[in-house]
Design a protein around this motif. Structure first.
Motif, mmCIF file in Angstrom:
data_model
loop_
_atom_site.group_PDB
_atom_site.id
_atom_site.type_symbol
_atom_site.label_atom_id
_atom_site.label_comp_id
_atom_site.label_asym_id
_atom_site.label_seq_id
_atom_site.Cartn_x
_atom_site.Cartn_y
_atom_site.Cartn_z
ATOM 1 N N TRP A 2 0.815 -1.195 0.000
ATOM 2 C CA TRP A 2 0.000 0.000 0.000
ATOM 3 C C TRP A 2 0.865 1.267 0.000
ATOM 4 O O TRP A 2 0.743 2.133 0.848
ATOM 5 C CB TRP A 2 -0.947 0.013 1.196
ATOM 6 C CG TRP A 2 -0.347 -0.428 2.476
ATOM 7 C CD1 TRP A 2 0.617 0.171 3.193
ATOM 8 C CD2 TRP A 2 -0.686 -1.612 3.205
ATOM 9 N NE1 TRP A 2 0.907 -0.528 4.290
ATOM 10 C CE2 TRP A 2 0.131 -1.621 4.354
ATOM 11 C CE3 TRP A 2 -1.600 -2.650 3.011
ATOM 12 C CZ2 TRP A 2 0.054 -2.626 5.277
ATOM 13 C CZ3 TRP A 2 -1.659 -3.635 3.943
ATOM 14 C CH2 TRP A 2 -0.838 -3.619 5.056
ATOM 15 N N ILE A 192 -3.151 1.931 4.495
ATOM 16 C CA ILE A 192 -4.017 0.755 4.604
ATOM 17 C C ILE A 192 -5.390 1.062 4.008
ATOM 18 O O ILE A 192 -5.949 0.261 3.256
ATOM 19 C CB ILE A 192 -4.151 0.307 6.074
ATOM 20 C CG1 ILE A 192 -2.805 -0.229 6.594
ATOM 21 C CG2 ILE A 192 -5.231 -0.763 6.222
ATOM 22 C CD1 ILE A 192 -2.785 -0.520 8.080
ATOM 23 N N ALA A 195 -5.155 1.069 0.313
ATOM 24 C CA ALA A 195 -5.021 -0.286 -0.217
ATOM 25 C C ALA A 195 -6.351 -1.027 -0.175
ATOM 26 O O ALA A 195 -6.693 -1.758 -1.109
ATOM 27 C CB ALA A 195 -3.962 -1.054 0.581
ATOM 28 N N VAL A 196 -7.119 -0.832 0.903
ATOM 29 C CA VAL A 196 -8.428 -1.474 1.019
ATOM 30 C C VAL A 196 -9.370 -0.951 -0.056
ATOM 31 O O VAL A 196 -10.089 -1.714 -0.708
ATOM 32 C CB VAL A 196 -9.023 -1.249 2.427
ATOM 33 C CG1 VAL A 196 -10.484 -1.699 2.476
ATOM 34 C CG2 VAL A 196 -8.208 -1.985 3.478
ATOM 35 N N ALA A 199 -8.398 -2.417 -3.458
ATOM 36 C CA ALA A 199 -8.397 -3.881 -3.588
ATOM 37 C C ALA A 199 -9.528 -4.325 -4.504
ATOM 38 O O ALA A 199 -10.671 -3.879 -4.378
ATOM 39 C CB ALA A 199 -8.542 -4.531 -2.214
ATOM 40 N N THR A 204 -6.867 -10.249 -2.123
ATOM 41 C CA THR A 204 -6.079 -9.066 -1.766
ATOM 42 C C THR A 204 -6.503 -8.536 -0.405
ATOM 43 O O THR A 204 -5.667 -8.195 0.446
ATOM 44 C CB THR A 204 -6.247 -7.966 -2.826
ATOM 45 O OG1 THR A 204 -5.843 -8.466 -4.091
ATOM 46 C CG2 THR A 204 -5.394 -6.741 -2.475
ATOM 47 N N ILE A 208 -4.302 -8.177 3.101
ATOM 48 C CA ILE A 208 -4.189 -6.940 3.872
ATOM 49 C C ILE A 208 -4.623 -7.185 5.317
ATOM 50 O O ILE A 208 -3.959 -6.762 6.268
ATOM 51 C CB ILE A 208 -5.044 -5.823 3.239
ATOM 52 C CG1 ILE A 208 -4.515 -5.465 1.854
ATOM 53 C CG2 ILE A 208 -5.060 -4.581 4.126
ATOM 54 C CD1 ILE A 208 -5.419 -4.521 1.081
ATOM 55 N N GLN A 209 -5.751 -7.874 5.467
ATOM 56 C CA GLN A 209 -6.280 -8.143 6.799
ATOM 57 C C GLN A 209 -5.296 -8.956 7.624
ATOM 58 O O GLN A 209 -5.099 -8.693 8.821
ATOM 59 C CB GLN A 209 -7.609 -8.889 6.683
ATOM 60 C CG GLN A 209 -8.312 -9.101 8.013
ATOM 61 C CD GLN A 209 -9.615 -9.858 7.844
ATOM 62 O OE1 GLN A 209 -9.643 -11.080 8.013
ATOM 63 N NE2 GLN A 209 -10.682 -9.156 7.516
ATOM 64 N N GLN A 211 -2.046 -9.016 7.374
ATOM 65 C CA GLN A 211 -0.923 -8.170 7.767
ATOM 66 C C GLN A 211 -1.301 -7.234 8.914
ATOM 67 O O GLN A 211 -0.507 -7.005 9.841
ATOM 68 C CB GLN A 211 -0.436 -7.370 6.555
ATOM 69 C CG GLN A 211 0.211 -8.234 5.479
ATOM 70 C CD GLN A 211 0.528 -7.457 4.222
ATOM 71 O OE1 GLN A 211 -0.110 -6.454 3.910
ATOM 72 N NE2 GLN A 211 1.520 -7.918 3.475
ATOM 73 N N THR A 252 -11.433 -3.817 6.505
ATOM 74 C CA THR A 252 -11.313 -4.925 5.524
ATOM 75 C C THR A 252 -12.536 -5.842 5.576
ATOM 76 O O THR A 252 -12.978 -6.338 4.570
ATOM 77 C CB THR A 252 -10.033 -5.733 5.786
ATOM 78 O OG1 THR A 252 -10.092 -6.361 7.079
ATOM 79 C CG2 THR A 252 -8.798 -4.844 5.725
#
Length: 256
Positions: A2, A192, A195-196, A199, A204, A208-209, A211, A252
């Motif tokens: 991200w 984040i 990135a969400v 996605a 994906t 993310i979740q 991490q 997420t």
């Protein structure tokens, strides 16, 4: 993953830091964090205990499982939720904490104690179908006890709410609306969220979740260590950071 847009944001933060004094930083993912209890206001009025300021003594009687006083019906001792001798449903005892309800020691790590199973056991005992033949007074007690058990389960089942509850039992109030003035953390939250939003598939989002959950677990262990050592300042800081990562996990979940 991200990092798109992170460079511009980093330059913006650096410029802002050099041209004006530090201010209370906004929390993109944590606007007005919710309070610890998930129960209704009426439930909080019934079970609103363990209030106080830093340094105040705990209201709980002990760390041992169980508890309870004399049964109102047969006077047997040790009656808790329902009497073991006559089966009468008991009124709510404000001296009983959430850990005692499930027969747990008052500690942060409860992973191996089958909390869900203990919760279901109590709910079965207090189910309306099982108390419909009881007196009106006992049915009222059962409704209150059931609400208490639900609130206790919701509080202890999540790392952050469990941590905040442990601090409350120690007489320590945590300002849940306080934000952290940490540009690096806030930038990570922005990345984040970006990135969400970008996605395109569940794989994906799950990555993310995963991490974010690892970061939440790091601060969860930090709280456990600090609380065990009675380092409450460090424990409070851990809960503040846990709140950011917990909110990121929720972001997420909403999109999955």
């Amino acid at each position: 993953m991200w990092r798109r847009g992170a460079g511009l944001l980093r330059l913006h933060l650096a410029a802002a830091a050099s041209t004006r004094p530090a201010q209370r930083a906004p929390a993109p993912l944590v606007p007005a964090a919710p309070s610890l209890s998930t129960a209704s206001s009426s439930c909080r009025q019934i079970f609103g205990i363990f209030r106080g300021s830093i340094g105040a003594p705990s209201r709980c009687l002990s760390n041992q499982a169980g508890g309870g006083g004399a049964c109102w019906s047969c006077a047997a001792t040790g009656a808790f939720l329902s009497c073991g001798s006559c089966g009468s449903v008991q009124p709510v005892d404000p001296a009983i904490d959430y850990f005692q309800i499930f027969g747990l020691k008052r500690e942060y790590n409860i992973k191996d104690n089958n909390l869900e199973g203990r919760y279901k056991k109590w709910q079965k005992k207090l189910h309306p179908d099982l108390v419909h033949s009881k007196t009106k007074k006992e049915r009222g007690y059962a409704a209150e006890q059931s609400a208490l058990v639900i609130d206790a389960y919701r509080t202890l089942s999540k790392p952050l709410s469990r941590a905040l509850y442990l601090l409350k039992l120690e007489g320590i109030h945590v300002d849940e609306e306080k934000t952290i003035n940490d540009p690096e953390l806030l930038m990570e939250m922005m990345e984040i969220r970006e990135a969400v939003n970008d996605a395109s598939g569940s794989q994906t989002l799950e990555k993310i979740q995963s991490q974010v959950k690892k970061k939440l677990e790091i601060w969860s262990r930090s709280f456990e260590d600090a609380f065990h050592k009675k380092d409450f300042d460090r424990a409070i800081e851990a809960t503040q950071r846990m709140r950011y990562y917990e909110r990121a996990v929720e972001e997420t979940v909403k999109k999955l």
